[in-house]
Design a protein around this motif. Structure first.
Motif, PDB file in Angstrom:
ATOM      1  N   UNK A 425      14.234  25.707  16.008  1.00 32.81           N
ATOM      2  CA  UNK A 425      15.617  25.744  16.492  1.00 32.81           C
ATOM      3  C   UNK A 425      15.783  26.795  17.589  1.00 32.81           C
ATOM      4  N   UNK A 426      16.768  26.528  18.476  1.00 27.73           N
ATOM      5  CA  UNK A 426      17.067  27.453  19.567  1.00 27.73           C
ATOM      6  C   UNK A 426      18.573  27.643  19.681  1.00 27.73           C
ATOM      7  N   UNK A 427      18.956  28.750  20.311  1.00 26.70           N
ATOM      8  CA  UNK A 427      20.364  29.025  20.592  1.00 26.70           C
ATOM      9  C   UNK A 427      20.446  29.736  21.929  1.00 26.70           C
ATOM     10  N   UNK A 428      21.461  29.385  22.709  1.00 27.71           N
ATOM     11  CA  UNK A 428      21.717  29.966  24.027  1.00 27.71           C
ATOM     12  C   UNK A 428      22.963  30.842  23.882  1.00 27.71           C
ATOM     13  N   UNK A 429      22.792  32.172  24.001  1.00 21.92           N
ATOM     14  CA  UNK A 429      23.894  33.088  23.713  1.00 21.92           C
ATOM     15  C   UNK A 429      24.073  34.079  24.863  1.00 21.92           C
ATOM     16  N   UNK A 430      25.293  34.599  24.955  1.00 22.29           N
ATOM     17  CA  UNK A 430      25.606  35.679  25.890  1.00 22.29           C
ATOM     18  C   UNK A 430      25.984  36.901  25.059  1.00 22.29           C
ATOM     19  N   UNK A 431      25.403  38.060  25.405  1.00 23.45           N
ATOM     20  CA  UNK A 431      25.672  39.313  24.708  1.00 23.45           C
ATOM     21  C   UNK A 431      26.133  40.340  25.733  1.00 23.45           C
TER      22      UNK A 431
END
Length: 619
Positions: A425-431
């Motif tokens: 699984x993958x996730x595209x996030x902004x921090x």
């Protein structure tokens, strides 16, 4: 043989009798007066009953005397389950390894080593194979002793080299790579000499041909490379038993990066070996890399770019004292035939076939750090582990803004305090690291509360972000996003149900199953007609969580246990968490390509040991 592990009533009684003495007294040639006033030693017994993977330890909280020598207590583990389990310390020592770690085969007992060296306090433990099983060992009265240590984050994160051309050549070869901060480099099987392999970055719609050359040692055998998440022809899908790359040979994979005549949406894919019954071994040895499909400039969308767009491959390995990889497959199960289909026998046959590493790596390095400015960063998170899941969170509680899955942008950005990722699984996030100048923020994995989704995640520090000064930041936090269209309308009728389970005949072997059968590359389990939309259902009848991956298309999640999926599952997906007893329904349109494709569990041992099925797209 599997049958040798069966338990007799007398055997179980003997195990219980040997572990029943919870209080012992010091004995020996001491004077009578000394014996009369000897202090009792507090021992402890951890019991695992049948169904432990679901129920947890029957005795999750135990206490033991510390102090070492004759004054220290003993912890015995009694496993009455039909599965193997471990008792593994969450805390690690100076070497980064669990302070104690013991495997207890089904129907046996074992002593936890090193307890007499532990400092006083509470020591959390869990089962590496079924991480939802958790407990606490309390050590009483010890002075000094071994204490837990956190990683010191001694080496910088390495971002793999990037390839951008239409024609890319990657050579599979053995190479020495830096994984641990000190000592020798680690010999691994690599794509082009690095682990992970080079990151391929291409605009959607711009066709890409990747030639893979097999220059691994001849004993490695034939290989097959799968681009996980992409839409492409069957012969370029990394088939598990056909179109293989023999030693000394090469194969070119054609990725048009289009879907139904349109440019493929911006996505975060990854490539890895997919050879049947060797997938876990080949990935463990290093055959993994990342592939980013980019969108053209999108009006109103200003996500972080350049050095602030960071791909992070999170995985795990175990190492020998000389920094070389252990070989958890050296004494693996033996394949046998039973009623015309594959099955396995031996101490690591299903369900005892989990490959779990002691050491968590990010982009191939243990406990790395990354220097960042006090600005927004885009983190592309990938779990490429063979078995473990991670519930990612930040040590200071700062949120993630999830903008996408591995298969494209979400319709609406989602604020999350943790992101749960299972294998594949993958996730595209902004921090946003604004306001954290001078701080060190740790990305860590923290299990969810017992009884909730994610309680089986690994507990560990992952990496550190060292936040510097503020800098110009042209990015913006988006609310709504130009996500790819979801298939609609969706049929009300389910075209195919896929049931994930365990088949275990004590004297004839066991296998992970889909619809009661082990994988057979010559058997077609379902046929879908090109151009049609189908609704599929997944069911999990086993006692462990699985992660279901489908090749060929990008899918819409419709229902999770009859309810609408959570906001972060409302974009395109290709891999789903499926807990025991759970049902998930998905839908897709079959476009462009006919031929055989796969559906399987992405816990790689499960895939290797039967939990894969073939479906064909037909004209």
């Amino acid at each position: 043989m599997r049958g040798s592990r069966s338990r007799t009533a007398a055997g179980v009684a003997a195990v219980l009798l040997s572990a029943s003495a919870l209080v012992a007294y010091v004995v020996g040639p001491a004077p009578e007066a000394t014996r009369a006033y000897a202090e009792p030693v507090r021992n402890a017994t951890i019991v695992i009953e049948e169904g432990g993977a679901r129920k947890g330890y029957a005795t999750p909280d135990v206490s033991v005397s510390g102090g070492g020598g004759i004054t220290g207590g003993v912890v015995t583990v009694v496993n009455l389950d039909s599965m193997d389990h471990t008792v593994t310390s969450v805390a690690t020592g100076a070497d980064g390894l669990p302070v104690f770690d013991v495997r207890i085969a089904a129907g046996t007992s074992a002593t936890v080593p090193g307890v007499d060296t532990l400092a006083a306090g509470e020591w959390a433990f869990y089962c590496k194979f079924h991480p939802g099983m958790r407990g606490v060992l309390t050590v009483e009265g010890a002075g000094g002793g071994v204490a837990p240590e956190r990683p010191t984050f001694d080496q910088p994160l390495v971002v793999p080299p990037t390839r951008r051309g239409a024609e890319i050549r990657l050579v599979m070869r053995r190479a020495l790579v830096r994984t641990l901060p000190d000592g020798p480099r680690t010999s691994m099987w690599t794509y082009d000499g690095t682990y992970p392999g080079p990151t391929i970055r291409r605009r959607g719609g711009r066709g890409t041909r990747v030639t893979i050359v097999n220059r691994l040692p001849r004993e490695a055998g034939s290989m097959s490379t799968h681009l996980h998440g992409d839409h492409h022809a069957s012969q370029h899908d990394g088939q598990p038993t056909t179109y293989l790359i023999r030693p000394g040979a090469s194969r070119t994979y054609d990725y048009p990066l289009t879907v139904d005549g349109r440019a493929e949406p911006g996505s975060f894919f990854w490539y890895h070996d997919h050879r049947m019954d060797r997938t876990a071994r080949n990935n463990w040895r290093g055959l993994q890399g990342m592939f980013i499909v980019t969108d053209p400039p999108l009006s109103g969308v200003r996500l972080p770019t350049g050095d602030r767009d960071v791909p992070l491959m999170i995985s795990e390995r175990s190492f020998r004292a000389d920094n070389q990889l252990t070989d958890p497959f050296a004494d693996g199960p033996e394949m046998v035939g039973h009623h015309g289909q594959m099955a396995w026998v031996g101490p690591q046959a299903p369900p005892d076939d989990a490959t779990v590493g002691d050491t968590v790596l990010v982009n191939g390095r243990y406990a790395p750090y990354l220097d960042v400015t006090a600005t927004r960063h885009r983190l592309r998170l990938l779990n490429s582990s063979p078995f473990s899941s991670y519930n990612l969170t930040f040590s200071d509680g700062r949120p993630f803004l999830q903008v996408g899955t591995g298969s494209g942008l979400l319709p609406k950005a989602v604020v999350r305090t943790s992101v749960l990722l299972g294998p594949g699984q993958r996730a595209d996030v902004v921090v946003d690291f604004g306001g954290a100048t001078g701080q060190r923020v740790v990305l860590e994995s923290v299990p969810a509360k017992p009884g909730t989704t994610g309680d089986d995640a690994r507990e560990t520090a992952v990496m550190e972000f060292r936040v510097g000064d503020r800098a110009r930041d042209p990015s913006r936090l988006p609310s709504r996003l130009p996500s790819p269209a979801l298939v609609s309308p969706v049929p009300s009728k389910v075209s195919k149900t896929w049931t994930f389970g365990l088949h275990d005949e004590e004297h004839h072997g066991s296998f992970w199953s889909i619809n009661g059968k082990a994988f057979d590359p010559g058997r077609v389990d379902h046929r879908a007609r090109l151009g049609t939309v189908e609704r599929w259902r997944f069911r999990n009848t086993s006692d462990v969580t699985h992660y279901v991956h489908i090749h060929a298309e990008q899918w819409r999640t419709l229902l999770r246990d009859g309810q609408a999926p959570p906001p972060w599952e409302r974009g395109l997906e290709d891999t789903w968490r499926l807990e025991p007893g759970e049902e998930v329904e998905v839908a897709a349109r079959f476009t462009d390509y006919t031929g055989p494709f796969m559906i399987h569990c992405h816990m790689l041992d499960h895939e290797d040991h039967g939990m894969m099925a073939r479906f064909d797209v037909v004209p």
